[in-house]
Design a protein around this motif. Structure first.
Motif, PDB file in Angstrom:
ATOM      1  N   GLY A  14       0.823  -1.217   0.000  1.00  0.00           N
ATOM      2  CA  GLY A  14       0.000   0.000   0.000  1.00  0.00           C
ATOM      3  C   GLY A  14       0.849   1.255   0.000  1.00  0.00           C
ATOM      4  O   GLY A  14       0.658   2.164  -0.821  1.00  0.00           O
ATOM      5  N   ILE A  15       1.819   1.301   0.904  1.00  0.00           N
ATOM      6  CA  ILE A  15       2.659   2.495   1.027  1.00  0.00           C
ATOM      7  C   ILE A  15       3.486   2.691  -0.246  1.00  0.00           C
ATOM      8  O   ILE A  15       3.568   3.800  -0.785  1.00  0.00           O
ATOM      9  CB  ILE A  15       3.564   2.381   2.269  1.00  0.00           C
ATOM     10  CG1 ILE A  15       2.711   2.453   3.523  1.00  0.00           C
ATOM     11  CG2 ILE A  15       4.607   3.494   2.285  1.00  0.00           C
ATOM     12  CD1 ILE A  15       3.449   2.126   4.795  1.00  0.00           C
ATOM     13  N   THR A  16       4.089   1.595  -0.735  1.00  0.00           N
ATOM     14  CA  THR A  16       4.955   1.703  -1.919  1.00  0.00           C
ATOM     15  C   THR A  16       4.152   2.142  -3.135  1.00  0.00           C
ATOM     16  O   THR A  16       4.558   3.054  -3.865  1.00  0.00           O
ATOM     17  CB  THR A  16       5.620   0.338  -2.214  1.00  0.00           C
ATOM     18  OG1 THR A  16       6.189  -0.144  -1.011  1.00  0.00           O
ATOM     19  CG2 THR A  16       6.689   0.470  -3.267  1.00  0.00           C
ATOM     20  N   LEU A  17       3.007   1.509  -3.346  1.00  0.00           N
ATOM     21  CA  LEU A  17       2.206   1.812  -4.541  1.00  0.00           C
ATOM     22  C   LEU A  17       1.755   3.271  -4.548  1.00  0.00           C
ATOM     23  O   LEU A  17       2.000   4.010  -5.529  1.00  0.00           O
ATOM     24  CB  LEU A  17       0.986   0.879  -4.590  1.00  0.00           C
ATOM     25  CG  LEU A  17       0.064   1.061  -5.786  1.00  0.00           C
ATOM     26  CD1 LEU A  17       0.767   0.654  -7.068  1.00  0.00           C
ATOM     27  CD2 LEU A  17      -1.204   0.227  -5.622  1.00  0.00           C
ATOM     28  N   PHE A  18       1.128   3.708  -3.471  1.00  0.00           N
ATOM     29  CA  PHE A  18       0.549   5.054  -3.499  1.00  0.00           C
ATOM     30  C   PHE A  18       1.608   6.147  -3.396  1.00  0.00           C
ATOM     31  O   PHE A  18       1.472   7.197  -4.014  1.00  0.00           O
ATOM     32  CB  PHE A  18      -0.534   5.192  -2.425  1.00  0.00           C
ATOM     33  CG  PHE A  18      -1.796   4.509  -2.834  1.00  0.00           C
ATOM     34  CD1 PHE A  18      -2.667   5.095  -3.748  1.00  0.00           C
ATOM     35  CD2 PHE A  18      -2.104   3.237  -2.374  1.00  0.00           C
ATOM     36  CE1 PHE A  18      -3.816   4.448  -4.174  1.00  0.00           C
ATOM     37  CE2 PHE A  18      -3.248   2.573  -2.789  1.00  0.00           C
ATOM     38  CZ  PHE A  18      -4.107   3.193  -3.691  1.00  0.00           C
ATOM     39  N   SER A  19       2.675   5.887  -2.640  1.00  0.00           N
ATOM     40  CA  SER A  19       3.715   6.920  -2.580  1.00  0.00           C
ATOM     41  C   SER A  19       4.466   6.992  -3.913  1.00  0.00           C
ATOM     42  O   SER A  19       4.884   8.076  -4.339  1.00  0.00           O
ATOM     43  CB  SER A  19       4.669   6.702  -1.402  1.00  0.00           C
ATOM     44  OG  SER A  19       5.198   5.419  -1.449  1.00  0.00           O
ATOM     45  N   SER A  20       4.604   5.841  -4.624  1.00  0.00           N
ATOM     46  CA  SER A  20       5.305   5.861  -5.919  1.00  0.00           C
ATOM     47  C   SER A  20       4.510   6.668  -6.954  1.00  0.00           C
ATOM     48  O   SER A  20       5.065   7.523  -7.639  1.00  0.00           O
ATOM     49  CB  SER A  20       5.497   4.454  -6.472  1.00  0.00           C
ATOM     50  OG  SER A  20       6.141   3.672  -5.549  1.00  0.00           O
ATOM     51  N   ILE A  21       3.211   6.385  -7.059  1.00  0.00           N
ATOM     52  CA  ILE A  21       2.406   7.118  -8.054  1.00  0.00           C
ATOM     53  C   ILE A  21       2.367   8.601  -7.697  1.00  0.00           C
ATOM     54  O   ILE A  21       2.464   9.467  -8.567  1.00  0.00           O
ATOM     55  CB  ILE A  21       0.955   6.595  -8.137  1.00  0.00           C
ATOM     56  CG1 ILE A  21       0.917   5.082  -8.239  1.00  0.00           C
ATOM     57  CG2 ILE A  21       0.235   7.181  -9.333  1.00  0.00           C
ATOM     58  CD1 ILE A  21      -0.490   4.521  -8.145  1.00  0.00           C
ATOM     59  N   PHE A  22       2.233   8.873  -6.409  1.00  0.00           N
ATOM     60  CA  PHE A  22       2.187  10.264  -5.950  1.00  0.00           C
ATOM     61  C   PHE A  22       3.476  11.001  -6.323  1.00  0.00           C
ATOM     62  O   PHE A  22       3.447  12.065  -6.955  1.00  0.00           O
ATOM     63  CB  PHE A  22       1.964  10.267  -4.430  1.00  0.00           C
ATOM     64  CG  PHE A  22       2.200  11.583  -3.751  1.00  0.00           C
ATOM     65  CD1 PHE A  22       1.377  12.661  -3.994  1.00  0.00           C
ATOM     66  CD2 PHE A  22       3.251  11.741  -2.851  1.00  0.00           C
ATOM     67  CE1 PHE A  22       1.593  13.886  -3.359  1.00  0.00           C
ATOM     68  CE2 PHE A  22       3.475  12.937  -2.219  1.00  0.00           C
ATOM     69  CZ  PHE A  22       2.638  14.023  -2.475  1.00  0.00           C
ATOM     70  N   LEU A  23       4.617  10.390  -5.983  1.00  0.00           N
ATOM     71  CA  LEU A  23       5.901  11.051  -6.262  1.00  0.00           C
ATOM     72  C   LEU A  23       6.144  11.157  -7.768  1.00  0.00           C
ATOM     73  O   LEU A  23       6.612  12.193  -8.262  1.00  0.00           O
ATOM     74  CB  LEU A  23       7.052  10.293  -5.587  1.00  0.00           C
ATOM     75  CG  LEU A  23       7.088  10.437  -4.067  1.00  0.00           C
ATOM     76  CD1 LEU A  23       8.151   9.536  -3.464  1.00  0.00           C
ATOM     77  CD2 LEU A  23       7.340  11.883  -3.656  1.00  0.00           C
ATOM     78  N   TYR A  24       5.823  10.089  -8.503  1.00  0.00           N
ATOM     79  CA  TYR A  24       5.993  10.103  -9.967  1.00  0.00           C
ATOM     80  C   TYR A  24       5.206  11.268 -10.569  1.00  0.00           C
ATOM     81  O   TYR A  24       5.735  12.044 -11.379  1.00  0.00           O
ATOM     82  CB  TYR A  24       5.507   8.763 -10.536  1.00  0.00           C
ATOM     83  CG  TYR A  24       5.314   8.761 -12.034  1.00  0.00           C
ATOM     84  CD1 TYR A  24       6.393   8.603 -12.890  1.00  0.00           C
ATOM     85  CD2 TYR A  24       4.040   8.926 -12.587  1.00  0.00           C
ATOM     86  CE1 TYR A  24       6.211   8.608 -14.268  1.00  0.00           C
ATOM     87  CE2 TYR A  24       3.845   8.924 -13.955  1.00  0.00           C
ATOM     88  CZ  TYR A  24       4.934   8.764 -14.793  1.00  0.00           C
ATOM     89  OH  TYR A  24       4.753   8.778 -16.155  1.00  0.00           O
ATOM     90  N   SER A  25       3.935  11.403 -10.175  1.00  0.00           N
ATOM     91  CA  SER A  25       3.083  12.453 -10.750  1.00  0.00           C
ATOM     92  C   SER A  25       3.597  13.842 -10.389  1.00  0.00           C
ATOM     93  O   SER A  25       3.731  14.713 -11.256  1.00  0.00           O
ATOM     94  CB  SER A  25       1.646  12.329 -10.233  1.00  0.00           C
ATOM     95  OG  SER A  25       1.194  11.033 -10.325  1.00  0.00           O
ATOM     96  N   ILE A  26       3.898  14.035  -9.119  1.00  0.00           N
ATOM     97  CA  ILE A  26       4.288  15.382  -8.670  1.00  0.00           C
ATOM     98  C   ILE A  26       5.624  15.779  -9.299  1.00  0.00           C
ATOM     99  O   ILE A  26       5.781  16.909  -9.794  1.00  0.00           O
ATOM    100  CB  ILE A  26       4.373  15.441  -7.114  1.00  0.00           C
ATOM    101  CG1 ILE A  26       3.000  15.168  -6.500  1.00  0.00           C
ATOM    102  CG2 ILE A  26       4.936  16.768  -6.643  1.00  0.00           C
ATOM    103  CD1 ILE A  26       1.914  16.168  -6.821  1.00  0.00           C
TER     104      ILE A  26
END
Lengths: 510, 43
Positions: B12-24
């Motif tokens: 959960g943490i890896t998936l959502f933090s990865s997409i978040f960081l990638y997008s930002i």
């Protein structure tokens, strides 16, 4: 309204994320995940996020951008661009205004509660120490006025006035630009608050030496260990449970603000050559990040650490406004972290609140051809009447709950479904993908076409039918048991009919 | 916490933090490129 545009892409993402991130991220998600299988809840949650939420997001943003390119920013104007059937157009337009207006009626009050708790931890409210469930409930009663309906010049009234004034000041001075600037400050500040509390919680170790099993590791396990819905079931069986899928769908759906009528309005201010694909993905993922990585690690684990299993996970209000103050009472430097917690909730609430006012101002300006200042004044007066109705008829928070169900749940479901289906019917999936590709900062994968055409609509219909059959009947019982509940139903229906008729007239003027 | 719980938490943490960081990060990079004056890249 015309001529407004977002100053920067990150400004748009933060404003949209500000709209999406609310109390649900920090209070509702942890409770729902805990009650529906702990860590295993992530399986349906992630599937719903990628198969339904992102496609619906892309449709909503595309429709908004298309409307904006024709100079339309209000829901009435945007839907008049492409929905050819007048009846359908009037229904969608009415829902797209009703949802932000109806939700704002009660959401501003919840925002004022956060401000009330923040002021309490700041020392501005004279109340005894919140040391047990009884005092925590008494303070919640004082702030929410839930014991009885009626008007009183009490502390809760003054806090509500302060909250409304703050919201309207943000809207009055610059509108979209001010919302953008405000969110560019508020979202990072909210993140700082969240991480300050998160670091504090994750470094707590064992809070009570006499109960060594209550440590951070076990507290995280209490939240994240996958488990069946009943004691002897495996968590894998959860994946066959409609209840878990409905819970996951509901959480993803309401959390990212699909069908609120806000993002379609925000997307209408995006320039034709600018990206919406990555911006919408950024918005959804920012929301998911705060939900899973902050809410999931924070709320239930810290409550377990201090209170054990003695709390109500099924009520966001109970988690946030009863259990958390009890946790802060026992925590070292608890007053400081209580202050930071409620500042974080207040920021999450205010960024959502101001985003709900914006589509309504836009509608008044467009429909009544008023100046922007006059539109803001009309919006302020109208919304304040709604806020004070919810404030006055506060007994058992029945009016608030009724509006939350009819407007904040049923209407959102309907609006999302109708937007998706009318977008596919009148524009077609190719036109939507073409709009997504305009200025896109990411490649749109080929799988998006079948996803938008078949998978997302089918998934949506199945879940919606399941919700109507299994959840709706339970929720509807007792809605006429009190005057406040009946008023909530009347208000929802009255506003819908009024907006529907206005939308129908708008069609005549075209 | 069980191993299963740890795995779910990390996913959960890896998936959502990865997409978040990638997008930002991608949005910020695009924003920086847009604000760069013409010819500045060549310097």
């Amino acid at each position: 309204m015309k001529g407004y545009q977002w100053s920067s892409r990150i400004g748009l993402v933060f404003a949209a994320a500000g709209s999406a991130i609310g109390l649900g991220n920090f209070l509702r998600f942890p409770g729902v995940a805990y009650l529906n299988g702990g860590g295993s809840f992530l399986v349906p949650y992630i599937i719903c996020f990628f198969l339904v939420a992102i496609p619906l997001y892309w449709v909503e943003w595309s429709l908004g951008k298309m409307g904006g390119s024709q100079g339309k920013h209000s829901a009435f104007g945007i839907f008049s661009v492409f929905v050819k059937n007048r009846f359908l157009r009037s229904v969608i337009s009415a829902l797209a205004i009703l949802v932000p207006v109806g939700v704002y009626f009660y959401y501003a009050l919840i925002q004022s509660w956060c401000l009330g708790y923040f002021l309490y931890y700041l020392g501005f409210i004279d109340f005894p120490n919140i040391k047990d469930t009884a005092t925590a409930s008494q303070f919640f009663d004082l702030i929410t006025k839930r014991n009885q309906s009626g008007f009183a010049l009490s502390i809760s009234f003054y806090i509500l006035i302060a909250t409304l004034t703050l919201n309207f000041l943000i809207i009055f001075f610059g509108f979209i630009k001010t919302i953008e600037k405000f969110c560019l400050l508020a979202i990072p500040l909210m993140a700082v608050c969240a991480f300050a509390i998160l670091v504090r919680v994750l470094t707590l170790g064992t809070v009570d030496e006499s109960m060594p099993e209550r440590n951070v590791w076990n507290a995280l396990g209490f939240m994240w260990n996958p488990r069946g819905l009943s004691g002897d079931e495996s968590w894998i069986q959860n994946l066959l449970s409609p209840q878990v899928w409905l819970a996951a769908f509901g959480q993803v759906f309401f959390s990212v603000s699909i069908g609120f009528g806000i993002l379609i309005h925000y997307a209408s201010f995006v320039k034709k050559e600018d990206d919406i694909a990555l911006s919408s993905l950024g918005t959804a993922s920012t929301n998911g990040f705060f939900e899973v990585c902050v809410g999931g690690l924070l709320t239930i684990p810290v409550i377990y650490l201090f209170l054990g299993e003695n709390f109500r996970a099924d009520s966001s209000f109970s988690l946030g406004f009863i259990s958390m103050p009890l946790v802060f009472n026992q925590m070292f430097m608890g007053d400081f972290f209580g202050l930071v917690w409620f500042l974080m909730l207040f920021l999450a609430a205010i960024t959502s609140s101001v985003s709900m006012i914006s589509p309504f101002v836009s509608f008044i300006e467009d429909y009544f051809k008023l100046s922007q200042t006059a539109s803001k004044i009309v919006a302020v007066v109208f919304l304040s009447i709604g806020n004070f109705m919810v404030y006055i008829f506060s007994e058992n928070l029945s009016l608030l709950s009724t509006l939350d169900f009819w407007v904040g749940t049923v209407c959102i479901f309907l609006l999302s479904g109708l937007m998706l289906l009318s977008g596919l019917k009148y524009l077609g999936v190719d036109k939507i993908i073409e709009t997504l590709k305009e200025g896109s900062l990411i490649d749109i994968p080929r799988v998006v076409k079948p996803l938008l055409s078949f998978i997302a609509p089918s998934f949506f219909v199945v879940i919606f039918v399941g919700w109507v059959v299994r959840v709706l009947p339970n929720q509807m019982s007792g809605y006429f048991s009190s005057f406040e509940s009946a008023l909530g139903v009347f208000l929802s229906v009255f506003l819908f009919i009024l907006l529907f008729l206005l939308s129908y007239t708008y069609s005549d003027e075209r | 916490m069980t191993v299963d719980g740890l795995i779910f938490m990390i996913i959960g943490i890896t998936l959502f933090s990865s997409i978040f960081l990638y997008s930002i990060v991608k949005i910020l990079k695009a924003e920086r490129n847009r604000n760069q004056k013409p010819g500045e890249l060549e310097k």
